[in-house]
Design an enzyme around this catalytic site. Structure first.
Site, PDB file in Angstrom:
ATOM      1  CG  ASP A 174      -7.578  39.241  45.916  1.00 21.29           C
ATOM      2  OD1 ASP A 174      -8.427  39.440  46.324  1.00 21.29           O
ATOM      3  OD2 ASP A 174      -6.484  38.839  46.607  1.00 21.29           O
ATOM      4  CG  LEU A 214       5.946  43.586  57.205  1.00 21.65           C
ATOM      5  CD1 LEU A 214       6.196  43.952  55.850  1.00 21.65           C
ATOM      6  CD2 LEU A 214       6.026  44.458  58.501  1.00 21.65           C
ATOM      7  CD  GLU A 223      -1.027  33.697  57.765  1.00 29.24           C
ATOM      8  OE1 GLU A 223      -1.612  32.508  57.610  1.00 29.24           O
ATOM      9  OE2 GLU A 223      -0.546  33.886  59.254  1.00 29.24           O
ATOM     10  CE  LYS A 233       3.182  41.644  49.458  1.00 32.85           C
ATOM     11  NZ  LYS A 233       1.833  42.189  48.969  1.00 32.85           N
ATOM     12  N   GLY A 252      -4.746  35.959  52.412  1.00 32.01           N
ATOM     13  CA  GLY A 252      -5.189  34.735  51.797  1.00 32.01           C
ATOM     14  C   GLY A 252      -4.319  33.628  51.072  1.00 32.01           C
TER      15      GLY A 252
END
Length: 893
Positions: free
Chosen positions: A142, A26, A28, A49, A30
């Site tokens: 994040d 799906l 990419e 993931k 970091g």
């Protein structure tokens, strides 16, 4: 590159064989590569993931998997939950739900700038999720548009705690390799300088950056390299969104600037403070306090900013879109502060001159009348015990009020200033409406609409539960011609339906809740998103002739779900803002009434009035039905302070969990088969749910007797087809082809409970006109019957010793009745009052909502979450006078 990707997918599929099957990549990021995969066990799409190999090497599997457990139980409507994590063929992976939609980043890339109201609403929802996490000591680290998914317009924070897990697991080695946690554009200055220990203000800074980008179209600081961006974040000049977009309200710009301060100490103390500033049109900050000061709140609705403290009620005011026509003169909005308890039902007098509302004090729940020309509310006599379900209803002349009493499902009418109280029926569950034709319409126990003359008389059936409208009905409004009505089918999804009274012809008009048709033929209703919508209704054709348009936003929707608004015949609108889903907590209560929270800080969303839970036979686990991202599922909590795990995952609603006698399996009811049947699943979560009983009657709950021979069932309607009673059935699977109607008479038999030896059945019945507790031998119930309670009784529970039977009477006293199975006369002995249940503790005349520990000395009960009940949300009561004038202008012809 393509061959390497294919090789990775092949390796992953081999390593995850039997668990997940990867379809495609799906994207990419970091830290991880994201794949669309099939969860083979639960037959659902997921986002799998996989941590970048270089990052996985630094972090290490054991440390990463240990740290990620911290966030596995983090729950919030705007946090994407973590399903699974693990290691496979050197890959570190974690699994989250697959959300169809787009990221906030994709939305910004496409539209560049978002409408101010939408940007603030998204930021508010994200802040609410951050506040919940911060209170548990969890920092995201994040926050960025790419980590915020938009599902049907609602934001979901992804990868929550993943950055924390990576940072905590990698520690100093992460810094040594040059890898960083966070995305440059949204890093706080302390992150940019390499600090590994950051606090909640880091997330607030990142959220300020995200809101700035939603408003302006670019992040606050940009550059050609990551180093250039970080340099500006650390030492760059302060930014102002209003310089790039003057229409931004001054307080929004000020709030963003404070969130983006260089020093954590200069930012907001919490995410909730950030939201308060966004909702306060008078908030200003720093040197730019006068910039844009003339810009009003404008486009966005401040009343959608919810989730914090009742103490902040007075800080909110209603805002309307600057792009819409100005309301005509005479339309006024204000907050009639009356000491109103958020989430309690209210209704307007027909002439709009005041309201009736429910309030709980030491005397319990009662109704009060507040007229706008009087500062003090007046008690409406005779309204003790009034239910929370959907509010009081005034007579057309405004002299009487109809209300429901929880105990006994009684629909009563009381004169406002004292007089004879009359009981109209014992069959009312909720949603009463006083018609102009002299009838009061209400939802019956069976779920359909009945009506009864307001002066008293015979009950008549109005709607039927069948076909596509087999869900419960409510809020029936008869229109002026007295042959057409509109009502709500609760769903899911909830729908607005029109029906001819003379012929029974009906038609679904639109998805929505709580309809109200104005004298000019405008249909008002609420959406699940908290909007009041309006459209034009052609009563003759039973169809809408204009598309629904949003009129008001920020209306509170409770957990049922049900909107908290009301409209008077004279054209006033009264509604609550915010969220009233404050959550509940479990407490251990001693026989003397002393309460102690089971797990300090843990709360759950019970998902409406029909709350249900079950204590395991050994008292170590709790099965609870709770709301999960708008869906009702069964969860299991290890007591007292152990983990919480999800047991059911089907998209339909699951109800009424019951443990098998050995504690190994759970029975529950579910709509997953198309109607409400009994299902079973292993309590450890292994294996698939299996259909246990599928019958003609709608089954509300089902559980096994101690020997595992009989399956006891509670049906929503008896087998004879009468729609107004609930019955108790029994079935021996593999022996009986149809259930035996144990108790199926012309009145309710509810809340069955079997004694520990399986020889006695306790239940409640309203055969005397009010609910009382009875016991009979089991399974041959015809050989005896004894009445246990005499002053009302619900929720019978057997002691593990079998020597006591507990129940609650009409005074909310918890009673312990001695029970002697060997007695030559009545087995029911002396009764002792243990304690009075405090106001707001959960009770139900349909579901037994407490349990008892194996030593028979402590009761497991539920109450509103004490840690948040008065501080987890802002809720304001808003009155809009002359609302119909604005409505007509907005809907038009």
């Amino acid at each position: 590159m393509l061959s390497a990707m294919a090789d990775t997918v092949t390796r992953l599929n081999a390593a995850l064989e039997g668990r997940y099957a990867i379809e495609r990549e799906l994207g990419e990021g970091g830290m991880a590569t994201v794949y669309l995969a099939n969860d083979l066990k639960h037959e659902r799409k997921v986002a799998l993931k996989v941590l970048k190999p270089e990052l996985a090497a630094v972090v290490g599997a054991e440390r990463f998997l240990a740290e990620i457990k911290v966030t596995a139980n983090l729950q919030h409507p705007h946090i994407l939950p973590l399903h699974d994590s693990g290691e496979a063929d050197s890959f570190l992976f974690y699994v989250m739900p697959y959300v169809e939609g787009e990221t906030l980043q994709a939305r910004i890339d496409r539209d560049k700038q978002l409408p101010v109201d939408e940007a603030v609403r998204i930021a508010t929802a994200v802040a609410g999720a951050l506040q919940t996490a911060h209170e548990q000591g969890i920092i995201h680290r994040d926050i960025k548009p790419a980590n915020i998914l938009l599902s049907r317009g609602e934001p979901l924070i992804a990868d929550f705690g993943i950055a924390l897990a990576v940072g905590a697991a990698g520690g100093a080695r992460l810094t040594e390799t040059g890898l960083s946690v966070g995305t440059p554009f949204y890093m706080s200055p302390e992150q940019a300088t390499g600090d590994q220990v950051v606090g909640a203000s880091t997330d607030t800074y990142a959220l300020g950056s995200v809101l700035y980008e939603m408003l302006v179209g670019d992040p606050p600081y940009s550059g050609s390299t990551a180093q250039a961006v970080l340099g500006k974040i650390i030492a760059g000049e302060p930014v102002s969104a209003v310089k790039h977009r003057p229409a931004i309200p001054a307080n929004v710009d000020a709030a963003v600037r404070k969130a983006l301060e260089k020093l954590p100490a200069d930012r907001f103390g919490s995410a909730q403070e950030f939201v308060r500033a966004l909702g306060d049109e008078h908030f200003r900050y720093g040197e730019l306090a006068t910039v844009g000061a003339g810009v009003g709140v404008g486009l966005w609705k401040r009343l959608t900013l919810v989730g914090w403290s009742l103490a902040a009620v007075a800080t909110l005011a209603l805002g309307w879109s600057a792009l819409r026509p100005e309301p005509p003169r005479g339309v006024e909005r204000f907050s009639p502060l009356v000491g109103f308890q958020a989430g309690e039902p209210a209704n307007l007098l027909p002439d709009g001159s005041g309201m009736a509302f429910r309030q709980i004090d030491q005397a319990g729940p009662r109704l009060w009348l507040r007229r706008w020309d009087n500062l003090s509310p007046l008690l409406i006599p005779g309204t003790e015990g009034v239910s929370v379900n959907h509010g009081p209803e005034f007579s057309p002349d405004g002299q009487e009020v109809a209300f429901r009493v929880t105990a006994g499902n009684l629909l009563k009418v009381a004169p406002l200033f004292g007089g004879v109280i009359r009981t109209l029926t014992d069959d009312a569950i909720c949603c009463q409406r006083w018609g102009s034709d002299g009838f009061i319409y209400y939802r019956s126990v069976a779920g359909n609409i009945n009506r009864v003359p307001a002066a008293g008389g015979a009950v008549e059936s109005v709607t039927q539960l069948d076909g596509d409208l087999a869900d419960p009905h409510g809020d029936f409004q008869v229109l002026p011609d007295r042959d057409l009505g509109v009502f709500m089918a609760f769903g899911p999804p909830p729908r607005i339906v029109a029906q001819r009274l003379s012929t029974g012809e009906r038609r679904v008009l639109v998805p929505g809740m709580k309809p109200f048709v104005t004298p000019t033929g405008r249909l008002l209703f609420a959406s699940l998103e908290g909007q009041i919508m309006a459209a034009t209704l052609d009563a003759e054709a039973m169809e809408l002739t204009s598309p629904p348009a949003p009129i008001v936003e920020g209306v509170a929707i409770n957990a049922s779900p049900y909107p908290l608004y009301t409209v008077s015949e004279s054209g006033e609108l009264l509604y609550q803002t915010g969220s009233v889903q404050t959550g509940a907590e479990f407490v251990w209560v001693t026989r003397s009434g002393q309460a102690t929270p089971v797990d300090e800080g843990w709360s759950f969303q019970p998902g409406g009035a029909n709350a249900a839970w079950s204590l395991s036979p050994d008292g170590t686990r709790l099965a609870v039905r709770a709301m999960t991202n708008g869906n009702l599922d069964i969860w299991i909590k290890e007591l007292d302070d152990g983990p919480l795990s999800r047991l059911t995952f089907d998209e339909t609603e699951d109800w009424s969990p019951h443990w098998t006698p050995d504690g190994e399996t759970m029975t529950f009811t579910s709509f997953r088969g198309g109607d409400r049947d009994v299902w079973t699943k292993r309590a450890d979560g292994t294996g698939e749910a299996q259909l246990l009983y599928d019958g003609e009657a709608s089954i509300i709950e089902g559980f096994w007797d101690p020997d595992g021979e009989w399956l006891v069932l509670r049906a929503g309607a008896n087998l004879g087809g009468q729609a107004n009673t609930r019955d108790i059935l029994a079935l021996r699977p593999g022996v009986d082809s149809v259930p035996l109607p144990l108790l199926a008479e012309e009145y309710d038999e509810v809340e069955p409970a079997l004694s520990p030896d399986g020889r006695w059945l306790a239940y409640i019945s309203n055969e005397t006109g009010s609910y009382e507790v009875y016991v009979r031998p089991f399974p041959d119930v015809s050989t005896g019957k004894w009445q246990v309670s005499t002053e009302g009784g619900i929720m019978p529970v057997w002691a593990h010793s079998g020597l006591e039977l507990f129940f609650m009477d009409d005074s909310r006293d918890l009673i312990a009745a001695e029970f002697d199975a060997g007695s030559s006369g009545s087995p029911v002995g002396e009764k002792e009052t243990l304690f009075t249940l405090p106001p707001r503790y959960f009770v139900s005349p349909a579901n037994t909502v407490y349990g008892i520990a194996p030593d028979d000395q402590r009761f497991l009960m539920a109450r509103p979450y004490q840690g948040s009940a008065e501080e987890s949300f802002v809720s304001e009561l808003i009155l809009v006078q002359n609302f119909f004038e604005e409505l007509e202008q907005r809907v038009g012809n």
